[in-house]
Design a protein around this motif. Structure first.
Motif, PDB file in Angstrom:
ATOM      1  N   GLY A   1       0.818  -1.213   0.000  1.00  0.00           N
ATOM      2  CA  GLY A   1       0.000   0.000   0.000  1.00  0.00           C
ATOM      3  C   GLY A   1       0.850   1.259   0.000  1.00  0.00           C
ATOM      4  N   ALA A   2       1.900   1.263   0.814  1.00  0.00           N
ATOM      5  CA  ALA A   2       2.781   2.422   0.872  1.00  0.00           C
ATOM      6  C   ALA A   2       3.512   2.613  -0.449  1.00  0.00           C
ATOM      7  N   LEU A   3       3.900   1.516  -1.085  1.00  0.00           N
ATOM      8  CA  LEU A   3       4.593   1.599  -2.373  1.00  0.00           C
ATOM      9  C   LEU A   3       3.664   2.142  -3.454  1.00  0.00           C
ATOM     10  N   VAL A   4       2.388   1.751  -3.411  1.00  0.00           N
ATOM     11  CA  VAL A   4       1.432   2.269  -4.382  1.00  0.00           C
ATOM     12  C   VAL A   4       1.300   3.785  -4.230  1.00  0.00           C
ATOM     13  N   LEU A   5       1.183   4.240  -2.989  1.00  0.00           N
ATOM     14  CA  LEU A   5       1.067   5.680  -2.748  1.00  0.00           C
ATOM     15  C   LEU A   5       2.317   6.419  -3.212  1.00  0.00           C
ATOM     16  N   GLU A   6       3.484   5.838  -2.927  1.00  0.00           N
ATOM     17  CA  GLU A   6       4.732   6.478  -3.332  1.00  0.00           C
ATOM     18  C   GLU A   6       4.859   6.508  -4.854  1.00  0.00           C
ATOM     19  N   ALA A   7       4.508   5.390  -5.492  1.00  0.00           N
ATOM     20  CA  ALA A   7       4.562   5.339  -6.952  1.00  0.00           C
ATOM     21  C   ALA A   7       3.627   6.372  -7.566  1.00  0.00           C
ATOM     22  N   ARG A   8       2.456   6.527  -6.959  1.00  0.00           N
ATOM     23  CA  ARG A   8       1.480   7.488  -7.464  1.00  0.00           C
ATOM     24  C   ARG A   8       2.027   8.920  -7.370  1.00  0.00           C
ATOM     25  N   GLU A   9       2.699   9.215  -6.281  1.00  0.00           N
ATOM     26  CA  GLU A   9       3.298  10.540  -6.106  1.00  0.00           C
ATOM     27  C   GLU A   9       4.404  10.783  -7.128  1.00  0.00           C
ATOM     28  N   MET A  10       5.219   9.782  -7.364  1.00  0.00           N
ATOM     29  CA  MET A  10       6.330   9.905  -8.316  1.00  0.00           C
ATOM     30  C   MET A  10       5.800  10.076  -9.735  1.00  0.00           C
ATOM     31  N   LEU A  11       4.771   9.321 -10.076  1.00  0.00           N
ATOM     32  CA  LEU A  11       4.161   9.461 -11.398  1.00  0.00           C
ATOM     33  C   LEU A  11       3.534  10.840 -11.550  1.00  0.00           C
ATOM     34  N   GLY A  12       2.887  11.309 -10.481  1.00  0.00           N
ATOM     35  CA  GLY A  12       2.272  12.625 -10.511  1.00  0.00           C
ATOM     36  C   GLY A  12       3.285  13.739 -10.663  1.00  0.00           C
ATOM     37  N   ALA A  13       4.527  13.469 -10.237  1.00  0.00           N
ATOM     38  CA  ALA A  13       5.595  14.459 -10.361  1.00  0.00           C
ATOM     39  C   ALA A  13       6.240  14.432 -11.745  1.00  0.00           C
ATOM     40  N   GLY A  14       5.767  13.510 -12.598  1.00  0.00           N
ATOM     41  CA  GLY A  14       6.260  13.493 -13.973  1.00  0.00           C
ATOM     42  C   GLY A  14       7.258  12.402 -14.300  1.00  0.00           C
ATOM     43  N   GLN A  15       7.570  11.495 -13.353  1.00  0.00           N
ATOM     44  CA  GLN A  15       8.513  10.430 -13.641  1.00  0.00           C
ATOM     45  C   GLN A  15       7.859   9.355 -14.512  1.00  0.00           C
ATOM     46  N   ARG A  16       8.655   8.753 -15.382  1.00  0.00           N
ATOM     47  CA  ARG A  16       8.149   7.693 -16.247  1.00  0.00           C
ATOM     48  C   ARG A  16       7.952   6.410 -15.452  1.00  0.00           C
ATOM     49  N   GLU A  17       7.072   5.561 -15.933  1.00  0.00           N
ATOM     50  CA  GLU A  17       6.729   4.333 -15.223  1.00  0.00           C
ATOM     51  C   GLU A  17       7.951   3.464 -14.936  1.00  0.00           C
ATOM     52  N   GLN A  18       8.803   3.277 -15.969  1.00  0.00           N
ATOM     53  CA  GLN A  18       9.953   2.395 -15.771  1.00  0.00           C
ATOM     54  C   GLN A  18      10.948   2.981 -14.783  1.00  0.00           C
ATOM     55  N   ALA A  19      11.053   4.318 -14.755  1.00  0.00           N
ATOM     56  CA  ALA A  19      11.959   4.963 -13.807  1.00  0.00           C
ATOM     57  C   ALA A  19      11.458   4.796 -12.380  1.00  0.00           C
ATOM     58  N   VAL A  20      10.140   4.887 -12.213  1.00  0.00           N
ATOM     59  CA  VAL A  20       9.544   4.702 -10.893  1.00  0.00           C
ATOM     60  C   VAL A  20       9.799   3.284 -10.409  1.00  0.00           C
ATOM     61  N   PHE A  21       9.569   2.314 -11.280  1.00  0.00           N
ATOM     62  CA  PHE A  21       9.815   0.920 -10.899  1.00  0.00           C
ATOM     63  C   PHE A  21      11.274   0.711 -10.525  1.00  0.00           C
ATOM     64  N   ALA A  22      12.189   1.201 -11.371  1.00  0.00           N
ATOM     65  CA  ALA A  22      13.612   0.979 -11.125  1.00  0.00           C
ATOM     66  C   ALA A  22      14.042   1.556  -9.783  1.00  0.00           C
ATOM     67  N   GLU A  23      13.564   2.746  -9.468  1.00  0.00           N
ATOM     68  CA  GLU A  23      13.945   3.388  -8.205  1.00  0.00           C
ATOM     69  C   GLU A  23      13.411   2.624  -7.007  1.00  0.00           C
ATOM     70  N   LEU A  24      12.127   2.274  -7.056  1.00  0.00           N
ATOM     71  CA  LEU A  24      11.537   1.547  -5.942  1.00  0.00           C
ATOM     72  C   LEU A  24      12.148   0.156  -5.788  1.00  0.00           C
ATOM     73  N   ALA A  25      12.358  -0.518  -6.922  1.00  0.00           N
ATOM     74  CA  ALA A  25      12.900  -1.875  -6.882  1.00  0.00           C
ATOM     75  C   ALA A  25      14.324  -1.886  -6.347  1.00  0.00           C
ATOM     76  N   ALA A  26      15.133  -0.902  -6.750  1.00  0.00           N
ATOM     77  CA  ALA A  26      16.515  -0.836  -6.279  1.00  0.00           C
ATOM     78  C   ALA A  26      16.563  -0.588  -4.777  1.00  0.00           C
ATOM     79  N   ARG A  27      15.640   0.188  -4.267  1.00  0.00           N
ATOM     80  CA  ARG A  27      15.654   0.553  -2.857  1.00  0.00           C
ATOM     81  C   ARG A  27      15.112  -0.562  -1.970  1.00  0.00           C
ATOM     82  N   THR A  28      14.060  -1.248  -2.452  1.00  0.00           N
ATOM     83  CA  THR A  28      13.403  -2.238  -1.604  1.00  0.00           C
ATOM     84  C   THR A  28      13.828  -3.673  -1.874  1.00  0.00           C
ATOM     85  N   GLY A  29      14.244  -3.974  -3.101  1.00  0.00           N
ATOM     86  CA  GLY A  29      14.557  -5.350  -3.467  1.00  0.00           C
ATOM     87  C   GLY A  29      13.319  -6.192  -3.712  1.00  0.00           C
TER      88      GLY A  29
END
Length: 202
Positions: free
Chosen positions: A8-36
């Motif tokens: 749930g927290a990741l969904v909210l964070e992803a939504r914020e990042m997308l809303g800030a203009g980041q591309r989908e793949q960039a959002v995934f890469a950042e979250l995936a690298a940080r959380t594993g």
């Protein structure tokens, strides 16, 4: 499907990042690298985009085998593969008129013997004019597929698209004219622009 902790927290964070203009793949890469948590992050990005959960989970099941081929630190490469594999595409809901056109173009794709994978994304996002104009240039030099069924479906789809108007009207009308010419030639058993008529059985 088992969901990782913090989805749930990741969904909210992803939504914020997308809303800030980041591309989908960039959002995934950042979250995936940080959380594993690659699977949870892919699911979270889909949900943040508005992809229905059932669809998102089905997509995840299809791509999860890819994860074993990558190691930590390669999240950006994996993100690119997920992007080109249409993991993060949001399917467009069309009205009845446009859905009929999409169905005709789907029939044309089947009659053609398939289409490039890159066009699958256009089908899902409803890029009907792009698909029509691409298919209008089709040739059947190796006699595969069914030219008669293809050009019949394309002609009907082109007529419906032309009736919608729009900024690409001239291109659509030119494509429609080619479809009509090809359909008429095949119906008459003629060869146009190097294409062979359907082989008749003895």
């Amino acid at each position: 499907m088992h969901h990782g902790v913090g989805e749930g927290a990741l969904v909210l964070e992803a939504r914020e990042m997308l809303g800030a203009g980041q591309r989908e793949q960039a959002v995934f890469a950042e979250l995936a690298a940080r959380t594993g948590e690659w699977g949870v992050c892919a699911l979270a990005v889909c949900l943040a985009l508005g992809v229905p959960r059932t669809d998102a989970e089905n997509r995840l099941r299809e791509v999860e085998p890819l994860f074993a081929e990558f190691a930590r630190g390669e999240e950006e490469i994996l993100a690119s593969l997920l992007h080109f594999g249409h993991m993060f595409i949001v399917n467009r809901v069309l009205d009845e008129y446009d859905e009929h056109i999409r169905g005709l173009l789907g029939s044309a794709a089947s009659a053609r013997g398939g289409c490039p994978g890159s066009l699958l994304g256009w089908f899902r996002t409803g890029e009907l004019t792009k698909i029509f104009l691409y298919f209008a240039r089709t040739r059947f030099p190796d006699e595969r597929g069914s030219p008669h069924a293809f050009w019949a479906a394309m002609t009907t789809a082109g007529e419906l698209l032309a009736g919608k108007g729009g900024p690409h009207q001239a291109e659509v009308l030119a494509g429609l004219e080619r479809c009509r010419t090809q359909a008429a030639a095949i119906g008459a058993g003629q060869t146009v622009t190097g294409e062979r008529p359907p082989r008749r059985r003895p």
